[in-house]
Design an enzyme around this catalytic site. Structure first.
Site, PDB file in Angstrom:
ATOM      1  N   GLN B 126       0.846  -1.186   0.000  1.00 16.57           N
ATOM      2  CA  GLN B 126       0.000   0.000   0.000  1.00 16.57           C
ATOM      3  C   GLN B 126       0.883   1.237   0.000  1.00 16.57           C
ATOM      4  OE1 GLN B 126      -0.988   2.004   3.301  1.00 16.57           O
ATOM      5  NE2 GLN B 126      -3.137   1.449   3.387  1.00 16.57           N
ATOM      6  N   SER B 129       1.608   6.589   2.483  1.00 14.60           N
ATOM      7  CA  SER B 129       2.386   7.543   3.296  1.00 14.60           C
ATOM      8  C   SER B 129       3.528   8.163   2.505  1.00 14.60           C
ATOM      9  CB  SER B 129       2.984   6.844   4.512  1.00 14.60           C
ATOM     10  OG  SER B 129       1.976   6.439   5.380  1.00 14.60           O
ATOM     11  N   SER B 161       5.332  -1.292   3.878  1.00 14.10           N
ATOM     12  CA  SER B 161       5.651  -2.655   4.317  1.00 14.10           C
ATOM     13  C   SER B 161       5.704  -3.567   3.106  1.00 14.10           C
ATOM     14  CB  SER B 161       4.573  -3.192   5.259  1.00 14.10           C
ATOM     15  OG  SER B 161       4.383  -2.306   6.317  1.00 14.10           O
ATOM     16  N   GLU B 244      -9.013  -1.622   6.702  1.00 11.61           N
ATOM     17  CA  GLU B 244      -7.957  -1.763   7.703  1.00 11.61           C
ATOM     18  C   GLU B 244      -8.586  -1.843   9.094  1.00 11.61           C
ATOM     19  OE1 GLU B 244      -5.359   1.641   8.284  1.00 11.61           O
ATOM     20  OE2 GLU B 244      -3.690   0.301   8.715  1.00 11.61           O
ATOM     21  N   GLU B 372      -2.174   9.369  19.026  1.00 15.89           N
ATOM     22  CA  GLU B 372      -2.928  10.627  18.987  1.00 15.89           C
ATOM     23  C   GLU B 372      -4.042  10.578  17.941  1.00 15.89           C
ATOM     24  OE1 GLU B 372       0.392  10.337  18.959  1.00 15.89           O
ATOM     25  OE2 GLU B 372       0.825  11.069  20.979  1.00 15.89           O
TER      26      GLU B 372
END
Lengths: 371, 404
Positions: B126, B129, B161, B244, B372
């Protein structure tokens, strides 16, 4: 696999909520809070008896509804949410459970129907001052069927009719059923952190006492009673903690500071998210405790300890951070936050502080791992 | 309230158990994440699962899946867990990428990818990011510019990953900088062997290399590989991220057993560390958290078995388990006093398990949603609190301030 309450049980819970919203708004809780001489809400107590809640888990042959402990858990959650100012825990979670656990047929017949009918208030008298009583510290003594000693504090001791008392006889600790309305009992009302739940100092002088369970079984039985009560109290704690989260969220959605809703600040959002996480962990642990209690599973001591530890942690965090979220207004007498702050500590101590339960959990785990 | 299976569930469990007994590798399967020889073992087992209808059990038949239920998936996972099998090689593709492809692609593309994906013949990664956007995925800068019937991609992805052994990836790129950031991205699927793609492993602070940087230099992607509409990539990415979340519920919480074992053997002031009151209190707290997560999962499974969809409540699992793992690691290392500074599997207790856990701690609290961000998700999606006041919503992407 069905790790949830049944539709009937959820229905009962919904009914209980509606009943308490009508009969136990916080204005009624405050009547008890504001009047030092008022120990509990007698009208609510009668109304709750009318619903049959005291006998929810008491078998029909002893005058109860014979539903089961899951139903009682559902009711407990709603009583906790409503911070109900009645001696329900002392009477139902402690006295009735003690009698059902260890009582003879005769003792059950004598006491359980009266509890189910709401005719008597119960209490469990163990403490004799600061700290939990131990085999070596225990002073109250039974001799020739008569109890002498001092119990301090006893939750609902000022209003209870019947108490189960921890005392020693011939050097062995036992539990004893005592009629508090007889001669030789002196009651002194105490000032407490949570005046909506009273406590007393009870002084016994040669008061007739009847043993509950075997000789020398006192601490063992007490622990079993505490396990059962801890699960039920965990539901009260979950109910109270959830209510705190709702209050904090509602306030965060109406209060503006620096030109925006305070609920839009991450400092507040993360605090409330932490509250939610603790409440969910408490609820899940309480559910497991409920399963263990209802099925009388061998896992009960571990499940009850976990439910108690998580329930104490969640309610304390939710109660204090609810006030913090409200800011100054939350520290006033007029706003309800302090009702929950007080109750969180009352429930957190009433069957022993979390510290002792953590130690108990560890010993149980060690025993299980060794087996 | 009971923990027993319904008769259909029991029957399914029985069949699954017998199948696993005959087919699961007895020595377990733990991916070394190199994509080397070890991957062949994983593929062999995955192909068997696919043939028997145990790969992605709840995928509907029209996707090419077995058309089972979520609860059957849970039952199979529970039974498979006894064999110490970790299918991380395939989980990103099957759990996130392929559901996205299936939701957006045409029939021919679906047919092309579902079978090989289920069998483990093809592995997916994926590519979301970027160095400029970790939690803020919509800050992606990797640029795709239209060129005839295709697109030319330049830029960099990070924290990918398995990129080094993946065959395909789903890629989120910037296609329009004149509009606010959420409105100018597009999703593609991409062949990882395309010219111009370079994969470089990231050396993590723990010493391991599980993630990658992926560089794109003039990579050509045909428009037929587009997933969803042009500039509609954010909506497509939400499909991926929703999947996810669904898969998070299957995760497992830590086991206090290893820590208790270590505490029993270690000594504090000449006594077994397990007698230390402070430590006992902490172990009790961790145990209660772990039990809470375990039973929260039971509640989720119950909801699944009643045909309900679990919500974002699942976010609580990682908030608790990641921090707890770090705390347990720190406590375990401290318990050894000066000996705790050693990180050597030959000398450290339990093969250095807790030293590794301590080193991995910061990563766990960041990967897959930081502590967070997860709190924001709970606050906004569960509790209904307002989103942050945004300064980037109505600004064209090209005019947005950036650090560098």
């Amino acid at each position: 696999m069905n790790f949830d309450f049944s539709d009937d049980q959820k229905h009962l819970k919904g009914e209980a909520r509606r009943f308490l919203e009508a009969n136990c708004p916080t204005t009624k809780v405050r009547v008890v809070l504001n009047d030092a001489a008022k120990a509990y809400d007698e009208d609510l107590w009668k109304a709750v008896a009318g619903q049959g809640w005291m006998g929810a888990a008491i078998p029909e042959e002893f005058g109860g509804l014979g539903l089961g402990h899951l139903e009682l858990c559902a009711i407990a959650e709603e009583l906790g949410r409503a911070v109900a100012p009645i001696p329900f825990g002392s009477t139902v979670y402690l006295l009735a459970e003690a009698i059902m656990l260890a009582g003879s047929q005769m003792q059950k017949q004598a006491i359980l129907p009266k509890i189910a009918a709401g005719e008597i208030i119960g209490a469990l008298a163990t403490s004799e001052g600061p700290g939990a009583p131990t085999a070596s510290s225990l002073q109250a003594t039974v001799s020739g069927g008569k109890l002498t000693g001092v119990k301090l504090p006893v939750t609902d001791g000022d209003i209870a009719d019947t108490a189960v008392v921890l005392a020693k006889e011939n050097g062995q600790a036992g539990l004893y059923i005592v009629d508090l309305n007889g001669a030789g009992v002196a009651r002194e009302m105490l000032k407490t952190l949570d005046p909506t739940r009273d406590a007393a100092k009870l002084t016994f002088k040669d008061v007739p006492a009847e043993r509950l369970g075997g000789a020398g079984e006192g601490f063992d039985l007490l622990q079993q009673i505490h396990d059962r009560a801890a699960v039920l109290i965990a539901f009260e704690q979950t109910g109270g903690a959830d209510r705190c989260l709702e209050m904090a969220r509602d306030y965060a959605l109406e209060r503006y500071a620096f030109g925006r809703l305070i609920g839009s600040y991450q400092a507040i959002k993360h605090k409330l998210a932490d509250m939610y996480v603790k409440n969910e962990l408490a609820r899940s642990n309480a559910y497991y405790g409920a399963w263990a209690l209802n099925t009388n599973a061998p896992e009960l001591p571990i499940a009850a300890s976990a439910a108690r530890i998580a329930g104490c942690d969640a309610y304390w965090y939710a109660a204090k951070e609810n006030i913090q979220t409200h800011g100054g207004i939350g520290f006033t007498w007029e706003v309800d936050c302090h009702l929950f702050y007080r109750r969180s500590r009352q429930l957190g101590l009433v069957v022993g502080a979390p510290r002792a339960w953590k130690e108990r959990l560890l010993s149980q785990l060690e025993r299980r791992n060794a087996a | 309230m009971d923990f027993s299976d319904t008769s259909e569930e029991a029957e399914y469990r029985e069949t699954a158990r017998a199948w696993l007994e005959a087919n699961a590798p007895k020595e377990g399967l733990k991916p070394d994440r190199t994509g080397g020889a070890d991957l062949d073992h994983h593929r062999a087992y995955q192909a068997k699962k696919a043939a028997a209808g145990y790969a992605q059990i709840s995928w509907p038949k029209e996707w090419g899946g077995p058309g089972g239920t979520q609860i059957q998936q849970v039952i199979f996972s529970q039974e498979e867990a006894r064999y110490n099998i970790n299918s991380a090689y395939f989980s990103i593709g099957l759990g996130m990428c392929l559901p996205t492809v299936i939701a957006c692609a045409d029939e021919a593309t679906k047919k092309r990818f579902v079978g090989p994906g289920l069998r483990g013949d093809e592995i997916w990664c994926q590519l979301f990011s970027e160095p400029s956007g970790g939690s803020d995925v919509a800050a992606a800068r990797t640029r795709a510019i239209r060129d005839g019937d295709g697109w030319v991609v330049n830029g960099q992805k990070i924290w990918t990953s398995g990129a080094h052994y993946s065959d395909f990836g789903i890629l989120l790129v910037r296609t329009n900088t004149e509009v606010p950031k959420h409105k100018g991205m597009t999703m593609f699927w991409v062949d990882m062997k395309s010219p111009g793609i370079e994969v470089r492993p990231i050396h993590q602070m723990s010493g391991q290399k599980g993630f990658n940087e992926v560089f794109f230099t003039d990579v050509r992607i045909p428009d037929s590989q587009r997933l969803g509409a042009v500039d509609d990539g954010w909506k497509v990415s939400l499909v991926t991220l929703m999947n996810e979340r669904l898969s998070i519920g299957a995760g497992t919480a830590a086991d206090s057993g290893a820590f208790i074992q270590l505490a029993r053997e270690a000594t504090i002031d000449g006594e077994s560390a397990l007698r230390d009151a402070t430590l006992r209190e902490k172990i009790a707290d961790w145990y209660v958290q772990t039990e809470g997560l375990k039973h929260t999962r039971m509640r989720t499974i119950t909801a699944l078995s009643k045909g309900q969809t679990p919500g974002p409540e699942n976010s609580i699992a990682k908030i608790i388990s990641a921090k707890q793992a770090q705390d347990v690691g720190a406590e375990a290392v401290d318990m050894l006093d000066q000996f705790g500074i050693i990180r050597d599997p030959d000398i450290s207790p339990l093969g250095g398990l807790f030293q590794d856990q301590w080193m991995a701690g910061p990563g766990s609290r960041i990967a897959g949603g930081t502590d967070e961000i997860l709190r924001n998700i709970i606050a906004e999606r569960v509790l209904g609190l307002p989103g942050d006041i945004r300064v980037d919503k109505d600004v064209a992407f090209k005019d947005m301030p950036t650090g560098r």
